[in-house]
Design a protein around this motif. Structure first.
Motif, PDB file in Angstrom:
ATOM      1  N   PRO A 124       0.622  -1.206  -0.135  1.00  0.00           N
ATOM      2  CA  PRO A 124      -0.049   0.005   0.083  1.00  0.00           C
ATOM      3  C   PRO A 124       0.830   1.246  -0.097  1.00  0.00           C
ATOM      4  O   PRO A 124       0.283   2.261  -0.618  1.00  0.00           O
ATOM      5  CB  PRO A 124      -0.795   0.066   1.288  1.00  0.00           C
ATOM      6  CG  PRO A 124      -0.219  -1.137   2.028  1.00  0.00           C
ATOM      7  CD  PRO A 124       0.642  -1.926   1.275  1.00  0.00           C
ATOM      8  N   MET A 125       2.031   1.175   0.595  1.00  0.00           N
ATOM      9  CA  MET A 125       3.048   2.398   0.739  1.00  0.00           C
ATOM     10  C   MET A 125       4.378   2.093   0.371  1.00  0.00           C
ATOM     11  O   MET A 125       5.127   1.888   1.323  1.00  0.00           O
ATOM     12  CB  MET A 125       2.801   3.057   2.243  1.00  0.00           C
ATOM     13  CG  MET A 125       1.274   3.449   2.584  1.00  0.00           C
ATOM     14  SD  MET A 125       1.445   3.893   4.294  1.00  0.00           S
ATOM     15  CE  MET A 125       2.167   2.571   5.221  1.00  0.00           C
ATOM     16  N   PRO A 126       4.547   1.881  -1.021  1.00  0.00           N
ATOM     17  CA  PRO A 126       6.045   1.430  -1.266  1.00  0.00           C
ATOM     18  C   PRO A 126       7.144   2.527  -0.884  1.00  0.00           C
ATOM     19  O   PRO A 126       8.135   2.143  -0.656  1.00  0.00           O
ATOM     20  CB  PRO A 126       5.981   1.178  -2.843  1.00  0.00           C
ATOM     21  CG  PRO A 126       4.808   1.969  -3.274  1.00  0.00           C
ATOM     22  CD  PRO A 126       3.800   2.112  -2.125  1.00  0.00           C
ATOM     23  N   LYS A 127       6.862   3.756  -1.105  1.00  0.00           N
ATOM     24  CA  LYS A 127       7.889   4.982  -0.852  1.00  0.00           C
ATOM     25  C   LYS A 127       8.091   4.959   0.460  1.00  0.00           C
ATOM     26  O   LYS A 127       9.314   5.115   1.020  1.00  0.00           O
ATOM     27  CB  LYS A 127       7.419   6.208  -1.402  1.00  0.00           C
ATOM     28  CG  LYS A 127       7.623   6.252  -3.038  1.00  0.00           C
ATOM     29  CD  LYS A 127       6.871   7.348  -3.473  1.00  0.00           C
ATOM     30  CE  LYS A 127       6.895   7.389  -5.011  1.00  0.00           C
ATOM     31  NZ  LYS A 127       6.301   8.531  -5.881  1.00  0.00           N
ATOM     32  N   ILE A 128       6.964   4.991   1.469  1.00  0.00           N
ATOM     33  CA  ILE A 128       7.399   5.212   2.681  1.00  0.00           C
ATOM     34  C   ILE A 128       7.983   3.946   3.373  1.00  0.00           C
ATOM     35  O   ILE A 128       8.917   3.875   4.269  1.00  0.00           O
ATOM     36  CB  ILE A 128       5.817   5.290   3.574  1.00  0.00           C
ATOM     37  CG1 ILE A 128       5.344   6.634   3.245  1.00  0.00           C
ATOM     38  CG2 ILE A 128       5.982   5.335   5.105  1.00  0.00           C
ATOM     39  CD1 ILE A 128       3.984   7.139   3.578  1.00  0.00           C
TER      40      ILE A 128
END
Length: 140
Positions: A124-128
């Protein structure tokens, strides 16, 4: 973020400024106890951190564990130990605050704080997730 980034490090700074400079004789007497207490703190807080399901509590306990390394550096009464303690104070202040910021950002998006309920942050949040992993590795 304020507690992990600033306030926890103020105690270590107080040990350096007050205990070492104003009370050098007392510091030389109690430095072995300070190092023993720091060693116990490292082991106890790190083992407690591993048992936490809440991501913010896990970061907090690992932060307390890192303060044990600072106590050992301050208690070593050497230039190398003091320089290492100051470097740890500065670097862990930035990294700890950033980890709490990313945990809060992850909570805003997922509405979950427990690691076993998250099921992974990478999808759901690859960069974070990437930034969180880089900072988590730097913390250790």
């Amino acid at each position: 973020m304020l507690l992990a980034g600033v306030l926890l490090k103020m105690g270590a700074y107080g040990l350096i400024r007050i205990n070492m400079e104003l009370l050098p004789r007392a510091h030389s007497i109690f430095s072995p106890w300070l190092m023993i207490l720091g060693s116990i703190q490292i082991i106890y807080a790190a083992s407690t951190s591993l048992g936490q399901r809440n991501i913010k509590k896990r970061i907090a306990y690992s932060s307390v564990s890192h303060m044990g390394f600072i106590m050992i550096g301050v208690g070593s009464i050497s230039d190398t130990g003091l320089n290492g303690a100051i470097l740890q104070i500065i670097s862990h202040g930035f990294i700890g605050a950033a980890l709490f910021f990313l945990a809060g950002t992850g909570y805003d998006r997922l509405r979950l704080l427990y690691l076993d309920e998250m099921g992974g942050m990478a999808i759901p949040m690859p960069k974070i997730f990437t930034v969180f992993n880089v900072l988590w590795i730097q913390a250790f």
